[in-house]
Design a protein around this motif. Structure first.
Motif, PDB file in Angstrom:
ATOM      1  N   LEU A 162       0.487  -1.603  -0.232  1.00 20.02           N
ATOM      2  CA  LEU A 162      -0.042   0.011   0.653  1.00 20.02           C
ATOM      3  C   LEU A 162       0.756   1.790  -0.609  1.00 20.02           C
ATOM      4  CD1 LEU A 162      -3.020  -0.561   2.762  1.00 20.02           C
ATOM      5  CD2 LEU A 162      -3.269  -1.198  -0.293  1.00 20.02           C
ATOM      6  N   GLY A 163       1.538   0.712   0.692  1.00 22.95           N
ATOM      7  CA  GLY A 163       2.725   2.743   0.454  1.00 22.95           C
ATOM      8  C   GLY A 163       2.739   2.849  -0.642  1.00 22.95           C
ATOM      9  N   PRO A 164       3.794   2.664  -1.522  1.00 19.59           N
ATOM     10  CA  PRO A 164       4.122   2.672  -2.680  1.00 19.59           C
ATOM     11  C   PRO A 164       2.570   3.437  -3.721  1.00 19.59           C
ATOM     12  CG  PRO A 164       4.750   0.652  -3.360  1.00 19.59           C
ATOM     13  CD  PRO A 164       4.412   0.756  -1.650  1.00 19.59           C
ATOM     14  N   VAL A 165       1.621   3.499  -3.387  1.00 20.84           N
ATOM     15  CA  VAL A 165      -0.217   3.473  -3.875  1.00 20.84           C
ATOM     16  C   VAL A 165      -0.242   4.898  -3.027  1.00 20.84           C
ATOM     17  CG1 VAL A 165      -2.469   3.427  -4.221  1.00 20.84           C
ATOM     18  CG2 VAL A 165      -0.911   1.337  -4.564  1.00 20.84           C
ATOM     19  N   PHE A 166      -0.096   4.403  -2.048  1.00 22.21           N
ATOM     20  CA  PHE A 166      -0.275   6.070  -1.138  1.00 22.21           C
ATOM     21  C   PHE A 166       0.776   7.787  -1.120  1.00 22.21           C
ATOM     22  CE2 PHE A 166      -3.129   3.160   1.753  1.00 22.21           C
ATOM     23  CZ  PHE A 166      -4.269   4.329   1.070  1.00 22.21           C
ATOM     24  N   ILE A 167       1.640   7.452  -2.003  1.00 23.11           N
ATOM     25  CA  ILE A 167       2.957   7.627  -1.233  1.00 23.11           C
ATOM     26  C   ILE A 167       3.429   8.310  -3.064  1.00 23.11           C
ATOM     27  CG2 ILE A 167       5.517   8.055  -0.844  1.00 23.11           C
ATOM     28  CD1 ILE A 167       4.925   6.315   1.781  1.00 23.11           C
ATOM     29  N   ASP A 168       3.360   7.255  -3.854  1.00 18.07           N
ATOM     30  CA  ASP A 168       3.960   7.623  -5.347  1.00 18.07           C
ATOM     31  C   ASP A 168       3.227   7.440  -6.152  1.00 18.07           C
ATOM     32  OD1 ASP A 168       6.483   7.091  -4.380  1.00 18.07           O
ATOM     33  OD2 ASP A 168       6.281   4.731  -4.696  1.00 18.07           O
ATOM     34  N   VAL A 169       2.153   7.049  -5.878  1.00 13.64           N
ATOM     35  CA  VAL A 169       0.765   7.652  -7.144  1.00 13.64           C
ATOM     36  C   VAL A 169      -0.451   8.260  -6.484  1.00 13.64           C
ATOM     37  CG1 VAL A 169      -1.120   5.682  -8.232  1.00 13.64           C
ATOM     38  CG2 VAL A 169       1.000   4.847  -7.565  1.00 13.64           C
ATOM     39  N   ALA A 170      -0.796   8.234  -5.641  1.00 16.19           N
ATOM     40  CA  ALA A 170      -2.275   8.599  -4.946  1.00 16.19           C
ATOM     41  C   ALA A 170      -0.908  10.592  -4.761  1.00 16.19           C
ATOM     42  CB  ALA A 170      -2.484   8.556  -3.908  1.00 16.19           C
ATOM     43  N   ARG A 171       0.291  10.609  -4.250  1.00 17.10           N
ATOM     44  CA  ARG A 171       1.246  11.278  -3.442  1.00 17.10           C
ATOM     45  C   ARG A 171       0.507  12.059  -2.917  1.00 17.10           C
ATOM     46  NH1 ARG A 171       4.968  12.570  -6.866  1.00 17.10           N
ATOM     47  NH2 ARG A 171       5.201  11.098  -9.299  1.00 17.10           N
ATOM     48  N   MET A 172      -0.248  10.955  -1.795  1.00 22.86           N
ATOM     49  CA  MET A 172      -1.175  11.657  -0.494  1.00 22.86           C
ATOM     50  C   MET A 172      -0.590  13.081   0.392  1.00 22.86           C
ATOM     51  SD  MET A 172      -3.336   9.507   1.944  1.00 22.86           S
ATOM     52  CE  MET A 172      -4.034   9.027   0.998  1.00 22.86           C
ATOM     53  N   ASP A 173      -1.023  13.480   0.311  1.00 17.77           N
ATOM     54  CA  ASP A 173      -0.700  15.083   1.820  1.00 17.77           C
ATOM     55  C   ASP A 173      -1.614  14.609   3.087  1.00 17.77           C
ATOM     56  OD1 ASP A 173      -0.134  17.274   2.989  1.00 17.77           O
ATOM     57  OD2 ASP A 173      -1.098  18.402   1.766  1.00 17.77           O
ATOM     58  N   LEU A 174      -0.802  13.923   3.557  1.00 18.96           N
ATOM     59  CA  LEU A 174      -0.961  13.210   4.708  1.00 18.96           C
ATOM     60  C   LEU A 174      -1.582  14.581   5.705  1.00 18.96           C
ATOM     61  CD1 LEU A 174      -2.039  10.587   5.736  1.00 18.96           C
ATOM     62  CD2 LEU A 174       0.354  10.230   6.881  1.00 18.96           C
ATOM     63  N   PRO A 175      -0.695  14.936   6.108  1.00 17.72           N
ATOM     64  CA  PRO A 175      -1.628  16.437   6.765  1.00 17.72           C
ATOM     65  C   PRO A 175      -2.814  17.094   6.246  1.00 17.72           C
ATOM     66  CG  PRO A 175       0.639  16.655   7.388  1.00 17.72           C
ATOM     67  CD  PRO A 175       0.291  15.285   5.817  1.00 17.72           C
ATOM     68  N   ALA A 176      -2.859  16.765   5.317  1.00 16.46           N
ATOM     69  CA  ALA A 176      -4.466  17.210   4.633  1.00 16.46           C
ATOM     70  C   ALA A 176      -5.397  16.505   4.568  1.00 16.46           C
ATOM     71  CB  ALA A 176      -4.282  17.969   3.408  1.00 16.46           C
ATOM     72  N   HIS A 177      -4.872  14.810   4.387  1.00 19.32           N
ATOM     73  CA  HIS A 177      -6.026  14.049   4.546  1.00 19.32           C
ATOM     74  C   HIS A 177      -6.346  13.471   5.752  1.00 19.32           C
ATOM     75  CE1 HIS A 177      -7.527  10.827   2.081  1.00 19.32           C
ATOM     76  NE2 HIS A 177      -7.511  10.340   2.698  1.00 19.32           N
ATOM     77  N   LEU A 178      -6.043  13.394   6.834  1.00 20.62           N
ATOM     78  CA  LEU A 178      -5.718  13.385   7.657  1.00 20.62           C
ATOM     79  C   LEU A 178      -7.366  13.734   8.774  1.00 20.62           C
ATOM     80  CD1 LEU A 178      -2.609  12.187   9.862  1.00 20.62           C
ATOM     81  CD2 LEU A 178      -4.499  10.758   8.606  1.00 20.62           C
TER      82      LEU A 178
END
Length: 138
Positions: free
Chosen positions: A28-44
């Motif tokens: 899952l990490g590569p999907v969240f980080i590399d593909v979705a480029r999730m901005d975790l502080p904004a997403h939480l």
């Protein structure tokens, strides 16, 4: 002794821990980080709104979760393996932190959401039968 999920702070703690696990996960990490480029502080906070709405019917989540996953699926096909791992990590996070009716509801609803999303991403409807289950890593 763990307690049930009873307020937004509990949800925030679960969501934060879940995403820490997901970002560190090999699948899952590569999907969240590399593909979705999730901005975790904004997403939480958005995910807290989502789960607060699911568990406590607050209505604070006003977005289209399916559309976001359809867009992601176009860039990186999401498979049964992705949804099973997501569900496994989610349920493990809940189990490590909470017990009770709301904790069980969080796991049940996550399973239903994963099944529905996978069906819809495959071109089906949200109501067809397809089983996704949380599985322990081997």
């Amino acid at each position: 002794m763990t307690t049930d999920i009873s307020h937004r702070a509990d949800i925030a703690a679960v969501v934060t821990e879940f995403y820490a696990r997901a970002f560190a996960d090999d699948l899952l990490g590569p999907v969240f980080i590399d593909v979705a480029r999730m901005d975790l502080p904004a997403h939480l906070p958005i995910m807290c709104d989502f789960w607060e709405t699911v568990l406590f019917r607050t209505g604070s989540y006003q977005r289209n979760a399916l559309k976001l996953h359809v867009d992601l699926h176009r860039r990186e096909p999401l498979t049964d393996r992705h949804f099973e791992r997501w569900l496994t990590l989610w349920c493990a996070t809940i189990d490590d932190r909470h017990t009770g009716p709301k904790a069980e509801l969080a796991k049940l609803q996550a399973s239903r959401i994963a099944q529905s999303m996978l069906r819809r991403l495959a071109g089906g409807t949200g109501s067809e039968h397809h089983t996704i289950r949380a599985v322990a890593d081997k």
